[in-house]
Design an enzyme around this catalytic site. Structure first.
Site, PDB file in Angstrom:
ATOM      1  N   HIS A 196       0.821  -1.205   0.000  1.00 17.09           N
ATOM      2  CA  HIS A 196       0.000   0.000   0.000  1.00 17.09           C
ATOM      3  C   HIS A 196       0.856   1.256   0.000  1.00 17.09           C
ATOM      4  CE1 HIS A 196      -2.730   3.076   1.927  1.00 17.09           C
ATOM      5  NE2 HIS A 196      -3.370   2.747   0.824  1.00 17.09           N
ATOM      6  N   HIS A 200       1.266   4.143  -3.162  1.00 19.77           N
ATOM      7  CA  HIS A 200       1.161   5.602  -3.044  1.00 19.77           C
ATOM      8  C   HIS A 200       2.453   6.308  -3.456  1.00 19.77           C
ATOM      9  CE1 HIS A 200      -2.909   6.358  -1.573  1.00 19.77           C
ATOM     10  NE2 HIS A 200      -2.813   5.182  -0.989  1.00 19.77           N
ATOM     11  N   HIS A 225      -8.127   0.183  -4.437  1.00 26.07           N
ATOM     12  CA  HIS A 225      -8.747   0.260  -3.115  1.00 26.07           C
ATOM     13  C   HIS A 225     -10.071  -0.520  -3.059  1.00 26.07           C
ATOM     14  CE1 HIS A 225      -5.783   3.569  -2.801  1.00 26.07           C
ATOM     15  NE2 HIS A 225      -5.750   3.230  -1.521  1.00 26.07           N
ATOM     16  N   GLU A 337     -10.138  11.429  -4.539  1.00 27.02           N
ATOM     17  CA  GLU A 337      -8.930  11.128  -3.741  1.00 27.02           C
ATOM     18  C   GLU A 337      -8.468  12.286  -2.888  1.00 27.02           C
ATOM     19  OE1 GLU A 337      -5.528   9.798  -5.974  1.00 27.02           O
ATOM     20  OE2 GLU A 337      -4.420   9.370  -4.159  1.00 27.02           O
ATOM     21  N   HIS A 352     -11.249  12.394   0.259  1.00 29.92           N
ATOM     22  CA  HIS A 352     -10.694  11.157   0.831  1.00 29.92           C
ATOM     23  C   HIS A 352      -9.455  11.440   1.702  1.00 29.92           C
ATOM     24  CE1 HIS A 352      -7.093   8.669   0.094  1.00 29.92           C
ATOM     25  NE2 HIS A 352      -7.791   7.732   0.676  1.00 29.92           N
TER      26      HIS A 352
END
Ligand code: CUO
Length: 671
Positions: A196, A200, A225, A337, A352
């Protein structure tokens, strides 16, 4: 023996940088020669550095060296963007190296590592450079804090060769009194957290436009996701829990608590915990330049839903941008996002990301207790927290709401006339047909690089993680036409919901997790496709997730040189849900779609492309032209209530079980 910041130097190498005196921070200048001698003595090579005009670090140094850093914090994003641009702008490798050395002694270590990694990942001239794995540089983000004192003791007292691995207990963050703890092994899996974080790193949402603007990045944000949520839900069902409840009301107490038991070695602080029933409140933290009200969150949510329901987005010049059938999801991903590609960040906000922040500061919304953020506010560690899934379930719900507005796939859009899947069988090594098997495995991780400035040899911790037995798919396909190509798509979903009832297709479709996707050539007549689970387009091998996890373990040559991008990918050991000891019944779904509608013309030779389902391929187009999640990403056509009714001849479903064995397999080489 206080823990020092980790050295940015490969372990075991006896090289030091020959740092020009004017590079040194002021307080070291008077003792520059002594320092150089002290480290120079142990080196067999000095790496000369080009003298440069020092970069302008204004603003960047406002983040202290002993503070925590997170991409989600707006102030941190700004300084990270600036530092990334410094590293990207360096004209040559020599300039880059000098800039990096100059910054390394001044800049916050997390920030430095992040910005430098992003730069190495995106500069054309650093594609073959190696980067230490995050787990090796900052093991404190992944390992029970109690381990470090024991590891230091081991490193200082016990000579190398006589050391034994320090075992991390499986249940160190909570007990069985907490229901959510049943799936802690999954949330806290080190490989999953690394994936994860790495995702990113590959898909930054701010910084320079050239590093953000990647093919279908908003859509991949949604899909990666969405699949995390689907996988987490299956894991929950396997453990007798219901699907995760989306976090849709940010004014209500949140029953899920989390006590991370992690210490930041850099910040010398414990990560804050969150007791049960905390309630989000407006944030006003001057120190982080954060002002966020719950009303802001409401407004952004309402505007996003307006866009979804009207099918039109308002651009920042007031222009109307339609959310189209295929590209709409990409635009929406960037809005929700949000990334700098959002067509109107002022209006749709930063929904988000700010949700992460809201929960990450729930324990100290106005900084009166001088507390840093909790795990939810840092993409390196947020997956550990039960609220990660509640928040992302909400985010996913927004995407599903949009998907529900799209035209249903017609039979013609699903079928591949003349191609029939006639049989599917999976076979795990040494097992029965159509029985997949999972178990616990222990692996060792060398902590020594993240521990101390001077290498004192390896110190291993031993952790326990889920593992699956390798298996093989055997798929029989009949082709009544000429020789042609197809795309084989393999998915898995539970057969029953949490009450043991068969699913309605409209619910089961969201539970399908992608296991593999690959091109097949079909000759006329009967074809047998054999595919190994380790070839999955979703996963990267265990060794690459951890990279040099264990010096005794053989690593492939490519694992080192291509780590940068290739470190992104779902960990192989988490390919399958845990299942149950009784055997967890699942539907294994196989589809052969028409390659002419899937194909993306491009040359991908020389780039690493495993793990591409979630991570894409570096500098290339996403290697599948269909909407991500196809054929399960939309509501079904009229009259389809069950999976069986959904099937066209080029699809087939096989009932399989996942059998979990509660045994622990020890590391291969150490015991
Ligand atoms: Cu990956 Cu919320 O986007 O953590």
């Amino acid at each position: 023996d206080r823990p020092q910041e980790p050295a940015f130097m490969p372990k075991g190498n006896k090289e030091v940088f020959d740092v020009p005196n004017n590079f040194l921070p002021e307080r070291y200048k008077p003792i520059g020669v002594q320092i150089a001698n002290r480290f120079g003595e142990q080196a067999n090579e000095k790496i000369p550095l080009k003298d440069i005009t020092p970069p302008d670090l204004e603003g960047i140094l406002d983040l202290g060296r002993h503070e925590n850093f997170s991409l989600f914090i707006p102030k941190h994003r700004k300084v990270a963007g600036k530092l990334i641009r410094i590293f990207l702008a360096a004209e040559s490798i020599d300039d880059l190296l000098s800039n990096a050395v100059f910054c390394r002694d001044r800049v916050n270590p997390y920030l430095f590592y992040y910005a430098f990694s992003v730069a190495l990942l995106h500069r054309p001239d650093t594609q073959n450079l190696d980067l230490p794995s995050f787990i090796h540089v900052f093991p404190d983000k992944y390992v029970d804090s109690q381990v470090f004192a024991r590891a230091r003791e081991e490193a200082h007292i016990v000579p190398e060769g006589s050391r034994t691995p320090i075992e991390i207990p499986q249940d160190f963050t909570a007990s069985d009194l907490d229901e959510e703890h049943r799936v802690a092994y999954w949330r806290e899996d080190i490989g999953l957290n690394l994936h994860h974080w790495h995702w990113h790193l590959v898909y930054p949402f701010e910084g320079a436009r050239e590093i953000v603007d990647k093919n279908r990045r908003g859509e991949i944000f949604y899909y990666m996701h969405q699949q995390i949520i689907a996988r987490f839900n299956i894991e929950r069902l396997c453990n007798g829990l219901k699907r995760v409840v989306k976090l849709s009301n940010w004014r209500e107490p949140l029953p899920e608590a989390y006590f991370p038991k992690l210490d930041s070695l850099v910040a010398s602080r414990t990560w804050p915990a969150r007791p049960v029933n905390q309630v989000p409140r407006d944030l006003n933290r001057e120190v982080d330049q954060i002002r966020l009200s719950l009303d802001d969150m409401d407004r952004w949510r309402d505007r996003i839903y307006d866009a979804i329901h009207s099918g039109v987005v308002r651009g920042d010049n007031g222009q109307n941008i339609p959310l189209t059938e295929f590209e709409g999801i990409d635009v929406l991903g960037n809005i929700i996002e949000s990334s700098i590609l959002s067509p109107n960040r002022n209006y749709y906000g930063d929904f988000h990301n700010m949700g992460h922040i809201l929960i990450g500061y729930i324990h100290d919304p106005d900084h009166r207790f001088l507390e840093p953020f909790g795990v939810m506010a840092d993409p390196a560690v947020d997956l550990r927290d039960p609220l990660f899934f509640r928040w992302h379930a909400y985010i996913d719900d927004m995407f599903q709401e949009f998907k529900a507005t799209l035209p249903r796939y017609t039979v013609a859009q699903l079928n591949y006339p003349g191609v029939t899947v006639t049989n599917i069988e999976v076979q795990a090594k040494g097992g029965k047909p159509n029985v997949l098997s999972t178990f616990w495995q222990q692996s060792d991780l060398d902590l020594s690089r993240g521990l101390d400035f001077q290498p004192r040899g390896s110190v291993f911790v031993r952790f326990t993680h889920l593992q699956n037995q390798d298996f093989t798919y055997k798929i029989t396909v009949n082709n009544s036409g000429n020789n042609r190509m197809g795309t084989c798509r393999i998915f898995l979903a539970p057969q029953f919901d949490e009450r043991g009832n068969p699913w309605l297709f409209r619910n089961q479709k969201d539970m399908f997790i992608e296991l593999d996707r690959f091109a097949v050539s079909l000759k006329q007549g009967t074809n047998t496709i054999t595919r190994h689970s380790t070839e999955s387009s979703l996963t990267i091998p265990f060794e690459r997730t951890f990279r040099n996890l264990d010096a005794n373990r053989p690593t492939g040559g490519d694992a080192l040189s291509e780590f940068n991008f290739c470190g992104c990918g779902w960990p192989q050991h988490m390919l399958l849900p845990k299942g149950t000891e009784a055997g967890y019944p699942c539907h294994l779904f196989v589809m052969i779609s028409n390659y002419a509608d899937d194909r993306v013309e491009q040359d991908t030779s020389g780039t690493c492309s495993d793990g591409d389902t979630f991570c894409g391929i570096k500098d290339k187009l996403y290697p599948d032209r269909r909407s991500m999640g196809y054929p399960f990403d939309r509501m079904p056509r009229d009259g389809v209530d069950t999976l069986q009714q959904f099937l066209t001849p080029n699809m087939r479903v096989q009932e399989v079980v996942i059998q979990f064995s509660n045994r622990i397999v020890k590391p291969r080489n150490r015991d």
